[in-house]
Design a protein around this motif. Structure first.
Motif, PDB file in Angstrom:
ATOM      1  N   THR A   1      93.475  51.652  61.712  1.00 18.69           N
ATOM      2  CA  THR A   1      93.587  52.918  60.992  1.00 18.69           C
ATOM      3  C   THR A   1      93.954  54.047  61.951  1.00 18.69           C
ATOM      4  O   THR A   1      93.249  54.266  62.949  1.00 18.69           O
ATOM      5  CB  THR A   1      92.274  53.261  60.283  1.00 18.69           C
ATOM      6  N   PRO A   2      95.038  54.766  61.694  1.00 19.04           N
ATOM      7  CA  PRO A   2      95.380  55.913  62.554  1.00 19.04           C
ATOM      8  C   PRO A   2      94.274  56.969  62.508  1.00 19.04           C
ATOM      9  O   PRO A   2      93.576  57.121  61.501  1.00 19.04           O
ATOM     10  CB  PRO A   2      96.680  56.441  61.933  1.00 19.04           C
ATOM     11  N   VAL A   3      94.152  57.712  63.589  1.00 19.36           N
ATOM     12  CA  VAL A   3      93.159  58.776  63.634  1.00 19.36           C
ATOM     13  C   VAL A   3      93.648  59.962  62.804  1.00 19.36           C
ATOM     14  O   VAL A   3      94.853  60.230  62.714  1.00 19.36           O
ATOM     15  CB  VAL A   3      92.892  59.202  65.097  1.00 19.36           C
ATOM     16  N   THR A   4      92.709  60.649  62.193  1.00 17.36           N
ATOM     17  CA  THR A   4      93.016  61.849  61.414  1.00 17.36           C
ATOM     18  C   THR A   4      93.125  63.055  62.339  1.00 17.36           C
ATOM     19  O   THR A   4      92.275  63.256  63.209  1.00 17.36           O
ATOM     20  CB  THR A   4      91.916  62.102  60.372  1.00 17.36           C
ATOM     21  N   ILE A   5      94.163  63.832  62.169  1.00 18.59           N
ATOM     22  CA  ILE A   5      94.295  65.055  62.963  1.00 18.59           C
ATOM     23  C   ILE A   5      93.477  66.151  62.300  1.00 18.59           C
ATOM     24  O   ILE A   5      93.562  66.367  61.085  1.00 18.59           O
ATOM     25  CB  ILE A   5      95.758  65.469  63.099  1.00 18.59           C
ATOM     26  N   ALA A   6      92.678  66.827  63.082  1.00 18.74           N
ATOM     27  CA  ALA A   6      91.772  67.848  62.561  1.00 18.74           C
ATOM     28  C   ALA A   6      92.557  69.003  61.945  1.00 18.74           C
ATOM     29  O   ALA A   6      93.651  69.344  62.396  1.00 18.74           O
ATOM     30  CB  ALA A   6      90.872  68.373  63.673  1.00 18.74           C
ATOM     31  N   THR A   7      91.976  69.577  60.925  1.00 14.79           N
ATOM     32  CA  THR A   7      92.550  70.787  60.330  1.00 14.79           C
ATOM     33  C   THR A   7      91.735  72.019  60.701  1.00 14.79           C
ATOM     34  O   THR A   7      92.270  73.125  60.753  1.00 14.79           O
ATOM     35  CB  THR A   7      92.622  70.652  58.803  1.00 14.79           C
ATOM     36  N   ALA A   8      90.442  71.831  60.970  1.00 16.03           N
ATOM     37  CA  ALA A   8      89.600  72.955  61.400  1.00 16.03           C
ATOM     38  C   ALA A   8      89.795  73.187  62.890  1.00 16.03           C
ATOM     39  O   ALA A   8      89.800  72.236  63.683  1.00 16.03           O
ATOM     40  CB  ALA A   8      88.141  72.663  61.106  1.00 16.03           C
ATOM     41  N   PRO A   9      89.970  74.419  63.322  1.00 16.43           N
ATOM     42  CA  PRO A   9      90.224  74.698  64.741  1.00 16.43           C
ATOM     43  C   PRO A   9      88.981  74.438  65.587  1.00 16.43           C
ATOM     44  O   PRO A   9      87.842  74.481  65.091  1.00 16.43           O
ATOM     45  CB  PRO A   9      90.594  76.179  64.743  1.00 16.43           C
ATOM     46  N   PRO A  10      89.174  74.174  66.871  1.00 15.79           N
ATOM     47  CA  PRO A  10      88.026  74.043  67.764  1.00 15.79           C
ATOM     48  C   PRO A  10      87.350  75.392  67.961  1.00 15.79           C
ATOM     49  O   PRO A  10      87.983  76.445  67.848  1.00 15.79           O
ATOM     50  CB  PRO A  10      88.653  73.539  69.060  1.00 15.79           C
ATOM     51  N   THR A  11      86.083  75.350  68.270  1.00 14.70           N
ATOM     52  CA  THR A  11      85.323  76.582  68.507  1.00 14.70           C
ATOM     53  C   THR A  11      84.632  76.504  69.857  1.00 14.70           C
ATOM     54  O   THR A  11      84.252  75.412  70.318  1.00 14.70           O
ATOM     55  CB  THR A  11      84.277  76.802  67.406  1.00 14.70           C
ATOM     56  N   ALA A  12      84.457  77.643  70.496  1.00 11.90           N
ATOM     57  CA  ALA A  12      83.784  77.697  71.790  1.00 11.90           C
ATOM     58  C   ALA A  12      82.380  77.120  71.659  1.00 11.90           C
ATOM     59  O   ALA A  12      81.654  77.426  70.714  1.00 11.90           O
ATOM     60  CB  ALA A  12      83.731  79.132  72.298  1.00 11.90           C
ATOM     61  N   GLY A  13      82.005  76.262  72.605  1.00 12.60           N
ATOM     62  CA  GLY A  13      80.696  75.622  72.590  1.00 12.60           C
ATOM     63  C   GLY A  13      80.673  74.292  71.864  1.00 12.60           C
ATOM     64  O   GLY A  13      79.712  73.529  72.007  1.00 12.60           O
ATOM     65  N   GLU A  14      81.712  73.990  71.112  1.00 16.07           N
ATOM     66  CA  GLU A  14      81.762  72.723  70.377  1.00 16.07           C
ATOM     67  C   GLU A  14      81.916  71.559  71.354  1.00 16.07           C
ATOM     68  O   GLU A  14      82.591  71.658  72.375  1.00 16.07           O
ATOM     69  CB  GLU A  14      82.933  72.746  69.398  1.00 16.07           C
TER      70      GLU A  14
END
Length: 681
Positions: A127-140
């Motif tokens: 299964t291909p990986v899903t590309i995130a739609t929510a942006p990264p956040t500092a501290g994540e």
């Protein structure tokens, strides 16, 4: 910070051997932990010849994403060196798992940090990986995975992981800080930075690192930079759309737009109805009340090519009678050459999934789906959710020898076996041993349907320890007699997996084709064959076929000035806009040069939306030195202001090495047109 592209010490066997010199186990990413077997199967190791390696991620069945630096600078659309991708294998020595593919072409993001690499065959069981739609956040916290160097080992050959905290977030990049004494190293370039949930979400890929703690580095700083992918999700989706979609369903397959895209067939009078539906709110109702006239509806006739296997599927519900589902193969004039059908067999009032498959015969230019009640029948039936799929490859049985020699027959001296000594993929390959100069030896695959006049290409991976084996294509008539046979001899280096291919055109009388793995009468030797395939030679992928990457891979022709436009698109969000304002100069766009073979019949197709003028489509054939041999064109003659297929077909002349598609407005013409979804088949 420095690049993470890692140099390789040689073949995988050498890499594994070097790992064995380290007393304690060591895994990629300095300070990281070994990934559990089967964890994160979407992660890929990208080996560029014997020179260096990177890490990537499977984002579509036939595509990985990795760092552009892995393939060097520039705008080339093909790897400069042979590149092998291993997917789903946490230990590169574990041949029983994962899949191995070669990279055939590249799509580079205009930003310069990211590249998509097309694989030579789809990966259908990972299964291909899903590309995130929510942006990264500092501290994540994001997890990284890679096959790169460690604190103690140059080439570990094992996937490892480590967690990093997002430090800062920019428009196209993030800075990350390790959780503990870990660092990404050379060989981890392009590796995923992902949210390790279920499912995993790919946020970024490793771009650069201080490499503190990596073997051979004096730097003490750790942390790195990642190229964001959440902002490129749409670009990835648009550029990984298959130029040969398996599903080529006719317009309005569920009849939600009435009978748009369908034509009455026979007596006619059929209607879209809401009385019975399989899905949605509408189906087509066919009423045949006469035994002296046939009745039905036929789909729009779609471009087709000989040698491709087409399968029609529809859901039917008959209140009386037994309707039929047809795939019809037609020539350029619309005359039927042949057809395949299946008949409704369920109880009255029951929905049945109907399916029929046929091979497009010689002369096929169009294909359609017909929902039908024959002349001798009377019927009332409903059809819904019609689908048409294409399969250009020849479906070989047990092409990787994981089921022993099922589907293969001994040829000549015989005694050949399945072996786990070497495997390109999986755990087995076919071992052919020829110890005699007076007898030939080999294995032949079960023959499969083929079409006269169609060119086929057989491919295989082979490791040779001695001698020079051959890869044959053999053509048979309906009686099983050989009507044609030819081969390519192995010409690579001993002791390493090498691709081998052979192309031949099916002669008159052909009904079936087979692949033969062979040592000839005068040869002796030992060879291992794996991953055998036979496909139509003419199916050549056109890079950036839908212009979702702007005009990358296309060259301005003549006056130029053509653009990628979002004003309209047949698929995706972008098409090519050709504007010709002068009757004194021509203009157009030409694709990259694609591999071609003499004697092969090619079709070039594009969806065209013509606002004005008479654009053309060309096939242009070049020799190995790049000189044009000949070209063939067809002018647009359909209605304006709607998407129409524009198609040209020609047989490659002697000396052909490459072919291109040219979208063109002639010197004497003016006008504006949009082009999309360009294919060669």
């Amino acid at each position: 910070m420095r690049t993470l592209k890692g140099r390789r010490a040689g073949l995988l066997a050498a890499a594994v051997a070097s790992t064995a010199l380290i007393g304690a186990p060591a895994y990629g990413i300095a300070g990281g932990t070994e990934a559990a077997a089967g964890a994160y199967p979407f992660v890929a190791q990208v080996a560029v010849s014997d020179s260096f390696a990177c890490t990537g991620s499977l984002v579509a069945p036939q595509w990985i994403v990795t760092a552009a630096d892995c393939f060097g600078p520039g705008a080339t659309d093909r790897p400069a060196q042979p590149t092998t991708v291993t997917i789903g294998r946490s230990s590169l020595a574990a041949n029983a798992t994962g899949r191995v593919r070669a990279v055939t072409s590249l799509v580079r993001h205009p930003g310069g940090a990211v590249v998509l690499a097309r694989l030579d065959a789809p990966v259908t069981d990972i299964t291909p990986v899903t590309i995130a739609t929510a942006p990264p956040t500092a501290g994540e916290t994001l997890r990284s995975a890679g096959y790169g160097r460690t604190a103690t080992t140059w080439i570990p050959g094992t996937l490892s992981t480590a967690d990093f905290a997002v430090d800062t977030v920019a428009d196209a990049a993030i800075d990350v800080t390790p959780s503990g004494d870990v660092s990404t190293c050379k060989g981890d370039a392009g590796g995923p930075l992902f949210r390790a949930g279920t499912p995993a979400q790919l946020v970024a890929l490793n771009a650069a690192s201080w490499q503190g703690g990596c073997l051979g580095e004096s730097e003490t700083r750790r942390g790195g930079t990642g190229a964001r992918l959440d902002t490129l999700a749409d670009w990835v989706a648009r550029n990984t759309t298959d130029p040969y979609p398996g599903v080529i369903s006719p317009p309005n397959p569920g009849f939600e737009s009435g009978l748009s895209g369908w034509a009455q067939y026979g007596a006619g009078g059929n209607v879209a109805s809401t009385e019975r539906v399989y899905a949605g709110t509408s189906a087509v109702k066919i009423v045949d009340s006469s035994t002296s006239a046939a009745d039905g509806v036929e789909s729009t006739r779609m471009p087709a090519a000989p040698g491709i296997r087409y399968t029609a599927v529809a859901f039917a519900n008959a209140s009386s009678g037994q309707p039929d589902l047809y795939v019809r193969f037609l020539d350029a004039s619309g005359a039927q050459i042949s057809a395949a059908l299946t008949t409704y067999s369920a109880a009255a009032g029951q929905w049945q999934r109907m399916s029929t498959t046929g091979f497009a015969p010689a002369g096929t230019e169009q294909v359609s789906v017909l929902l039908y009640s024959a002349q001798a029948k009377t019927t009332t039936a409903y059809f819904d959710q019609v689908e048409l799929t294409r399969t250009p490859g020849v479906p070989l049985i047990n092409a990787g020898f994981e089921s022993g020699l099922t589907g293969w027959a001994q040829y000549g001296g015989g005694g050949n076996t399945v072996s786990a000594d070497y495997a390109y993929e999986g755990i087995n390959s076919a071992k052919i041993v020829d110890a005699s100069t007076t007898a030939a030896d080999g294995l032949e695959g079960t023959s499969q349907p083929a079409v006269p006049g169609v060119s086929y290409t057989a491919t295989a991976q082979v490791t040779v320890t001695a001698g020079k084996p051959d890869l044959y294509l053999r053509f048979f008539n309906t009686a099983g007699d050989v009507v044609g046979s030819s081969a390519t001899a192995f010409a690579g280096s001993l002791g390493r997996w090498t691709p081998i291919a052979h192309t031949a055109t099916a002669p008159a009388g052909t009904a079936r084709v087979s692949a033969l793995l062979y040592y000839s009468l005068v040869n002796t030797g030992t060879a291992y064959f794996d991953q055998i395939a036979v496909a139509r030679t003419a199916d050549v992928a056109v890079p950036n076929h839908g212009f979702e990457n702007g005009l990358a891979g296309w060259t301005q022709w003549g006056a130029g000035g053509n653009t990628a436009s979002t004003e309209r698109a047949y698929t995706g969000a972008t098409s090519a806009k050709l504007v010709d304002t002068s009757t004194a100069t021509a203009t157009g766009l030409e694709s990259v040069r694609l591999p071609a073979a003499p004697g092969v019949r090619y079709s070039g197709l594009a969806r065209m939306f013509v606002q004005s003028g008479t654009p053309s489509i060309y096939l242009r054939f070049y020799n190995a030195s790049g000189a044009l041999i000949t070209s063939t064109a067809v002018d647009h003659a359909g209605p304006a202001n709607s998407w129409q297929w524009l198609r040209v077909a020609a047989t490659a002349p002697a000396g052909t090495a490459e072919v291109t598609v040219l979208l063109y407005s002639k010197a004497a013409s003016t006008g504006t047109a949009f082009a999309d979804h360009v294919i060669v088949q």
